[in-house]
Design a protein around this motif. Structure first.
Motif, PDB file in Angstrom:
ATOM      1  N   ASP A 284      -7.810   4.944  -4.049  1.00  0.00           N
ATOM      2  CA  ASP A 284      -8.816   5.461  -3.120  1.00  0.00           C
ATOM      3  C   ASP A 284      -8.146   6.573  -2.328  1.00  0.00           C
ATOM      4  O   ASP A 284      -6.966   6.468  -1.971  1.00  0.00           O
ATOM      5  CB  ASP A 284      -9.299   4.373  -2.153  1.00  0.00           C
ATOM      6  N   ALA A 285      -8.892   7.609  -2.039  1.00  0.00           N
ATOM      7  CA  ALA A 285      -8.342   8.708  -1.238  1.00  0.00           C
ATOM      8  C   ALA A 285      -9.401   9.212  -0.274  1.00  0.00           C
ATOM      9  O   ALA A 285     -10.587   9.262  -0.600  1.00  0.00           O
ATOM     10  CB  ALA A 285      -7.857   9.837  -2.129  1.00  0.00           C
ATOM     11  N   LEU A 286      -8.949   9.572   0.917  1.00  0.00           N
ATOM     12  CA  LEU A 286      -9.811  10.214   1.905  1.00  0.00           C
ATOM     13  C   LEU A 286      -9.072  11.457   2.371  1.00  0.00           C
ATOM     14  O   LEU A 286      -8.033  11.366   3.025  1.00  0.00           O
ATOM     15  CB  LEU A 286     -10.091   9.265   3.074  1.00  0.00           C
ATOM     16  N   LEU A 287      -9.586  12.611   1.984  1.00  0.00           N
ATOM     17  CA  LEU A 287      -8.912  13.879   2.232  1.00  0.00           C
ATOM     18  C   LEU A 287      -9.749  14.747   3.160  1.00  0.00           C
ATOM     19  O   LEU A 287     -10.981  14.699   3.127  1.00  0.00           O
ATOM     20  CB  LEU A 287      -8.679  14.623   0.914  1.00  0.00           C
ATOM     21  N   TYR A 288      -9.059  15.541   3.980  1.00  0.00           N
ATOM     22  CA  TYR A 288      -9.752  16.398   4.941  1.00  0.00           C
ATOM     23  C   TYR A 288      -9.218  17.833   4.859  1.00  0.00           C
ATOM     24  O   TYR A 288      -8.017  18.050   4.699  1.00  0.00           O
ATOM     25  CB  TYR A 288      -9.536  15.890   6.362  1.00  0.00           C
ATOM     26  N   ILE A 289     -10.140  18.785   5.005  1.00  0.00           N
ATOM     27  CA  ILE A 289      -9.762  20.189   5.160  1.00  0.00           C
ATOM     28  C   ILE A 289      -9.996  20.550   6.624  1.00  0.00           C
ATOM     29  O   ILE A 289     -11.137  20.561   7.091  1.00  0.00           O
ATOM     30  CB  ILE A 289     -10.589  21.098   4.245  1.00  0.00           C
ATOM     31  N   PRO A 290      -8.932  20.788   7.380  1.00  0.00           N
ATOM     32  CA  PRO A 290      -9.089  21.100   8.810  1.00  0.00           C
ATOM     33  C   PRO A 290      -9.863  22.407   9.013  1.00  0.00           C
ATOM     34  O   PRO A 290      -9.894  23.268   8.135  1.00  0.00           O
ATOM     35  CB  PRO A 290      -7.642  21.231   9.307  1.00  0.00           C
ATOM     36  N   LYS A 304       4.211  19.083   4.941  1.00  0.00           N
ATOM     37  CA  LYS A 304       2.989  18.726   4.220  1.00  0.00           C
ATOM     38  C   LYS A 304       3.065  17.256   3.808  1.00  0.00           C
ATOM     39  O   LYS A 304       4.125  16.627   3.881  1.00  0.00           O
ATOM     40  CB  LYS A 304       2.816  19.605   2.983  1.00  0.00           C
ATOM     41  N   GLY A 305       1.950  16.730   3.325  1.00  0.00           N
ATOM     42  CA  GLY A 305       1.968  15.375   2.775  1.00  0.00           C
ATOM     43  C   GLY A 305       0.774  14.546   3.200  1.00  0.00           C
ATOM     44  O   GLY A 305       0.165  14.778   4.239  1.00  0.00           O
ATOM     45  N   LEU A 306       0.461  13.571   2.376  1.00  0.00           N
ATOM     46  CA  LEU A 306      -0.618  12.620   2.653  1.00  0.00           C
ATOM     47  C   LEU A 306      -0.020  11.272   3.013  1.00  0.00           C
ATOM     48  O   LEU A 306       1.051  10.909   2.533  1.00  0.00           O
ATOM     49  CB  LEU A 306      -1.514  12.470   1.419  1.00  0.00           C
ATOM     50  N   GLN A 307      -0.717  10.545   3.869  1.00  0.00           N
ATOM     51  CA  GLN A 307      -0.297   9.170   4.141  1.00  0.00           C
ATOM     52  C   GLN A 307      -0.480   8.355   2.865  1.00  0.00           C
ATOM     53  O   GLN A 307      -1.478   8.496   2.162  1.00  0.00           O
ATOM     54  CB  GLN A 307      -1.137   8.571   5.266  1.00  0.00           C
ATOM     55  N   LEU A 308       0.496   7.495   2.591  1.00  0.00           N
ATOM     56  CA  LEU A 308       0.449   6.697   1.370  1.00  0.00           C
ATOM     57  C   LEU A 308       0.407   5.216   1.720  1.00  0.00           C
ATOM     58  O   LEU A 308       1.281   4.714   2.439  1.00  0.00           O
ATOM     59  CB  LEU A 308       1.667   6.992   0.500  1.00  0.00           C
ATOM     60  N   TYR A 309      -0.621   4.550   1.220  1.00  0.00           N
ATOM     61  CA  TYR A 309      -0.784   3.113   1.439  1.00  0.00           C
ATOM     62  C   TYR A 309      -0.677   2.374   0.110  1.00  0.00           C
ATOM     63  O   TYR A 309      -1.091   2.897  -0.936  1.00  0.00           O
ATOM     64  CB  TYR A 309      -2.164   2.810   2.036  1.00  0.00           C
ATOM     65  N   ALA A 310      -0.111   1.185   0.158  1.00  0.00           N
ATOM     66  CA  ALA A 310      -0.131   0.285  -0.981  1.00  0.00           C
ATOM     67  C   ALA A 310      -0.937  -0.936  -0.560  1.00  0.00           C
ATOM     68  O   ALA A 310      -0.504  -1.711   0.292  1.00  0.00           O
ATOM     69  CB  ALA A 310       1.281  -0.125  -1.392  1.00  0.00           C
ATOM     70  N   ASN A 311      -2.147  -1.057  -1.108  1.00  0.00           N
ATOM     71  CA  ASN A 311      -3.039  -2.152  -0.741  1.00  0.00           C
ATOM     72  C   ASN A 311      -3.249  -2.245   0.766  1.00  0.00           C
ATOM     73  O   ASN A 311      -3.220  -3.327   1.353  1.00  0.00           O
ATOM     74  CB  ASN A 311      -2.513  -3.487  -1.267  1.00  0.00           C
ATOM     75  N   ASP A 335      -4.558   5.412  -1.114  1.00  0.00           N
ATOM     76  CA  ASP A 335      -4.280   3.974  -1.144  1.00  0.00           C
ATOM     77  C   ASP A 335      -4.364   3.507  -2.594  1.00  0.00           C
ATOM     78  O   ASP A 335      -5.392   3.685  -3.252  1.00  0.00           O
ATOM     79  CB  ASP A 335      -5.314   3.229  -0.281  1.00  0.00           C
ATOM     80  N   SER A 336      -3.272   2.947  -3.096  1.00  0.00           N
ATOM     81  CA  SER A 336      -3.243   2.524  -4.496  1.00  0.00           C
ATOM     82  C   SER A 336      -2.506   1.203  -4.645  1.00  0.00           C
ATOM     83  O   SER A 336      -1.597   0.899  -3.879  1.00  0.00           O
ATOM     84  CB  SER A 336      -2.567   3.599  -5.352  1.00  0.00           C
ATOM     85  N   GLU A 337      -2.910   0.455  -5.652  1.00  0.00           N
ATOM     86  CA  GLU A 337      -2.215  -0.796  -5.961  1.00  0.00           C
ATOM     87  C   GLU A 337      -1.295  -0.620  -7.171  1.00  0.00           C
ATOM     88  O   GLU A 337      -0.626  -1.553  -7.588  1.00  0.00           O
ATOM     89  CB  GLU A 337      -3.235  -1.903  -6.259  1.00  0.00           C
ATOM     90  N   ASP A 338      -1.265   0.601  -7.717  1.00  0.00           N
ATOM     91  CA  ASP A 338      -0.518   0.839  -8.954  1.00  0.00           C
ATOM     92  C   ASP A 338       0.850   1.477  -8.739  1.00  0.00           C
ATOM     93  O   ASP A 338       1.488   1.897  -9.707  1.00  0.00           O
ATOM     94  CB  ASP A 338      -1.328   1.770  -9.874  1.00  0.00           C
ATOM     95  N   LEU A 339       1.298   1.589  -7.501  1.00  0.00           N
ATOM     96  CA  LEU A 339       2.521   2.332  -7.225  1.00  0.00           C
ATOM     97  C   LEU A 339       3.761   1.460  -7.384  1.00  0.00           C
ATOM     98  O   LEU A 339       3.760   0.282  -7.040  1.00  0.00           O
ATOM     99  CB  LEU A 339       2.482   2.896  -5.806  1.00  0.00           C
ATOM    100  N   SER A 340       4.823   2.072  -7.867  1.00  0.00           N
ATOM    101  CA  SER A 340       6.110   1.391  -7.982  1.00  0.00           C
ATOM    102  C   SER A 340       6.914   1.693  -6.728  1.00  0.00           C
ATOM    103  O   SER A 340       7.366   2.808  -6.524  1.00  0.00           O
ATOM    104  CB  SER A 340       6.870   1.891  -9.212  1.00  0.00           C
ATOM    105  N   LEU A 341       7.101   0.671  -5.885  1.00  0.00           N
ATOM    106  CA  LEU A 341       7.825   0.864  -4.638  1.00  0.00           C
ATOM    107  C   LEU A 341       9.300   0.542  -4.841  1.00  0.00           C
ATOM    108  O   LEU A 341       9.664  -0.234  -5.716  1.00  0.00           O
ATOM    109  CB  LEU A 341       7.253  -0.042  -3.549  1.00  0.00           C
ATOM    110  N   ASN A 342      10.139   1.135  -3.988  1.00  0.00           N
ATOM    111  CA  ASN A 342      11.554   0.800  -4.082  1.00  0.00           C
ATOM    112  C   ASN A 342      11.832  -0.446  -3.253  1.00  0.00           C
ATOM    113  O   ASN A 342      10.931  -1.049  -2.676  1.00  0.00           O
ATOM    114  CB  ASN A 342      12.429   1.982  -3.656  1.00  0.00           C
ATOM    115  N   ILE A 343      13.072  -0.817  -3.143  1.00  0.00           N
ATOM    116  CA  ILE A 343      13.426  -2.110  -2.552  1.00  0.00           C
ATOM    117  C   ILE A 343      13.004  -2.257  -1.095  1.00  0.00           C
ATOM    118  O   ILE A 343      12.688  -3.344  -0.626  1.00  0.00           O
ATOM    119  CB  ILE A 343      14.943  -2.369  -2.696  1.00  0.00           C
ATOM    120  N   SER A 344      12.947  -1.165  -0.337  1.00  0.00           N
ATOM    121  CA  SER A 344      12.616  -1.269   1.082  1.00  0.00           C
ATOM    122  C   SER A 344      11.142  -1.026   1.365  1.00  0.00           C
ATOM    123  O   SER A 344      10.696  -1.167   2.485  1.00  0.00           O
ATOM    124  CB  SER A 344      13.432  -0.251   1.892  1.00  0.00           C
ATOM    125  N   ARG A 345      10.391  -0.687   0.363  1.00  0.00           N
ATOM    126  CA  ARG A 345       8.962  -0.370   0.516  1.00  0.00           C
ATOM    127  C   ARG A 345       8.749   0.798   1.466  1.00  0.00           C
ATOM    128  O   ARG A 345       7.655   1.057   1.918  1.00  0.00           O
ATOM    129  CB  ARG A 345       8.177  -1.588   1.034  1.00  0.00           C
TER     130      ARG A 345
END
Length: 630
Positions: A284-290, A304-311, A335-345
């Motif tokens: 899911d994504a919610l994007l804005y053009i200021p 630059k960058g988007l906030q990244l959520y896992a579930n 927001d995605s449930e398919d991401l591979s996170l590293n050890i510290s999340r």
């Protein structure tokens, strides 16, 4: 009571985690709340297939308590709990993930999300706690157990009293040091802000008993005991993120309010893009053009960058890999449930899934900007005013690698339309006999309008694009052509606008005056490649043009940069054969070559000024004028 030791590798990993894996100590609360959410998810999943569970989804909660006097923070859940063996396995062996085992060994329903993938998040508690106590009672068991540890020295497990299933973690907060202020984690406002930042969208309520003050009934304002304290249980998280809701449930006001609160802007965004994607990449994504560029947007400091959520759990505040540089103005989240996170999340492993999501987002942004351009022209021009420069930087960057993706988004001011137009619009209006897309460069539209080089092109009815930004001509050079129509500066080469008769006439006059032009070239001592008759001037007496790829404007821009290596365009001094100045030059060549030399040098300096370039020797220029005056 026997103290058990962590395994050697676990002990080493614990030391490393506490000291280096996590960038920010506040992460501990995110990890413990995520673990609590995992535990509730497991019991909720069990309740879907086991009617004996006897607890509804609405009864699940995560509860926080702060005891300043005893310097403790308590996180409690009414999830599935842990047996003695599970405490031993999950907490006694670092990186043993109960959540991952559960996920692998159960056919989970779609609405059950297990956040934890690694067993290390729990140990982040030791970044702020000198003692961690875990009391847990597994669902369906009669006995509860208490796990205690002060860190790398080991842990103990023994039976304890606990009435209901679930887990309670008590952190005994460290004392302050010269470098660290641990007291901040005993403040309600601080824990609330951490929850809002990282765990606002955990789908079970996170609650805390908060002390308030109210006026006693019938009491007067000046009574010493007019106010009494009372406790109110507050829910600290939103639970359902806006991007998980259906678009039909939301209005522009909802999107705008979320944007201003989340991204600290005072004005409504120009547009929002709400995306729900399933398949190769599920997110899911919610994007804005200021509406406006941030004050630091065109500086090195801008990130630059988007906030990244896992579930629903914030993993990264600015994931730069999700946006190409040319769309760096976009704000929002994924927001995605398919991401591979590293050890510290805290960080993301750069895997194929992330690249797929990034490519999909890039395509979505381009499609929405294209729709805005076609259907909401006024809004697009407002966007372009703020961020058009970035689009042109995107075309120019990486040797034009992204030009095909951006060429239909770029706009330039038109001499005919007197407004911004797209390249597609320009080409659609081209005359049948027109071979080139003509453009002119300058500091402003007004200055370009008055350039000598533009008048013949305009007089013959050709449209000219006015390029006013330093990057413009570099971007055009990278584009090379649009729909097989090449770009041509009004100040370079053969404009191909003359009739065969006009070309023949110029050729004849050039031959007749060849010696004069050679003399004038020598008089400028290598400053110009050539002096010749012009095919582009109508009323103006002379102008500077350039041969080769480097234009006069590009020379000016590049030499303004802090570099010792200066560049030089191949300048050409062009003379209007129909202007009386040409007759004067012919007369001087015949009768007064010294004066012709001065005229030539003066014309060259005047041409530089017309182009907005510096006169190479202002004193010499002034003396030449004085000589001619007397």
């Amino acid at each position: 009571m026997e103290t058990k030791q962590f395994k050697a590798e676990s002990k080493k990993l614990l030391e490393m985690m506490i000291n280096s894996i996590y960038t920010h100590k506040e992460i501990f609360l995110r990890e413990l709340i995520s673990n609590a959410s995992d535990a509730i998810d497991k019991l909720y999943f069990k309740s879907l297939t086991d009617d004996s569970v006897g607890i509804s989804k609405d009864e699940f909660e995560i509860f926080l308590n702060i005891d300043k006097e005893n310097r403790t923070i308590t996180i409690r859940d009414n999830g599935i709990g842990m047996t003695k063996d599970e405490l031993e396995n999950n907490l006694g062996t670092i990186a043993k993930s109960g959540s991952l085992d559960f996920k692998d060994n159960n056919d989970l329903k779609e609405d059950v999300d297990i956040i934890g993938q690694f067993g290390v998040g729990f140990y982040s508690a030791f970044m702020v706690a000198k003692l961690v106590t875990v009391r847990s009672k597994a669902y369906g068991c009669d006995t509860a157990y208490e796990w205690k540890s002060e860190g790398v020295d080991g842990y103990t497990i023994e039976e304890c009293e606990k009435s209901a299933a679930g887990t309670e973690i008590v952190l005994s907060v460290k004392d302050n040091t010269e470098e660290e202020n641990y007291d901040e984690y005993l403040e309600e406002y601080r824990l609330k802000s951490i929850i809002k930042k990282y765990s606002d969208y955990i789908r079970f309520p996170i609650r805390m008993d908060v002390e308030h003050e109210r006026k006693k009934e019938g009491a007067k304002e000046d009574d010493a005991d007019a106010y009494e304290k009372y406790i109110e249980r507050e829910t600290l998280n939103s639970m359902i993120p806006i991007w998980k809701k259906n678009k039909s449930e939301l209005k522009d006001e909802d999107y705008n309010s979320f944007y201003k609160e989340k991204f600290f802007d005072y004005t409504d965004p120009l547009a929002h893009i709400h995306v729900k994607t399933e398949g190769t990449a599920t997110y899911d994504a919610l994007l804005y053009i200021p509406a406006k560029a941030p004050y630091d947007y065109y500086t090195r400091e801008y990130e630059k960058g988007l906030q990244l959520y896992a579930n629903g759990v914030l993993i990264m505040d600015k994931c730069a890999d999700l946006l190409p540089d040319y769309f760096s103005f976009v704000k929002g989240l994924v927001d995605s449930e398919d991401l591979s996170l590293n050890i510290s999340r805290e960080m993301l492993q750069h895997d194929r899934q992330l690249k797929i999501i990034a490519k999909s987002i890039e395509k979505q942004i381009k499609n929405d900007l294209t729709k805005m351009l076609k259907n909401e022209r006024e809004k697009y021009e407002e966007f372009y005013k703020a961020f058009g420069l970035q689009i042109k930087f995107g075309i120019q960057a990486s040797y034009g690698m992204n030009k095909d993706a951006l060429k239909d988004l770029v706009m330039f001011y038109s001499s005919n339309e007197e407004k911004l137009v797209t390249l597609e619009e320009y080409v659609s209006r081209m005359r049948e006999d027109q071979k080139f897309i003509y453009y002119a460069t300058g500091e402003s539209i007004e200055r370009i309008r008055s350039l000598p080089q533009t008048e013949m092109v305009k007089d013959k009815g050709y449209e000219i694009l006015y390029l006013t930004e330093n990057i413009d001509e570099f971007a055009v050079k990278m584009l090379m052509n649009y729909n097989d129509k090449q770009f041509k500066s009004v100040s370079s080469g053969d404009l191909d606008i003359d009739t065969p008769e006009e070309k023949e006439e110029i050729k004849t006059k050039s031959e007749e005056n060849k010696q004069m032009f050679e003399f004038m070239k020598e008089a400028l001592d290598g400053k110009v490649k050539e002096v010749r008759l012009s095919q582009r001037l109508k009323t103006h007496p002379f102008c500077l043009t350039s041969d080769g790829e480097l234009s006069l404007e590009m020379e000016k821009v590049l030499n303004a940069m802090p570099s010792e290596n200066k560049v030089k365009a191949e300048k050409v001094l062009e003379i209007n054969p129909d202007h009386q100045i040409f007759t004067k030059l012919q007369s001087l060549f015949a009768d007064d070559k010294d004066m012709l030399k001065k005229y030539t040098q003066l014309m060259y300096s005047q041409s530089l000024l017309i182009e907005g370039m510096s006169v190479e020797n202002p004193v010499e220029f002034s003396n030449l004028i004085c000589d001619l005056m007397v």
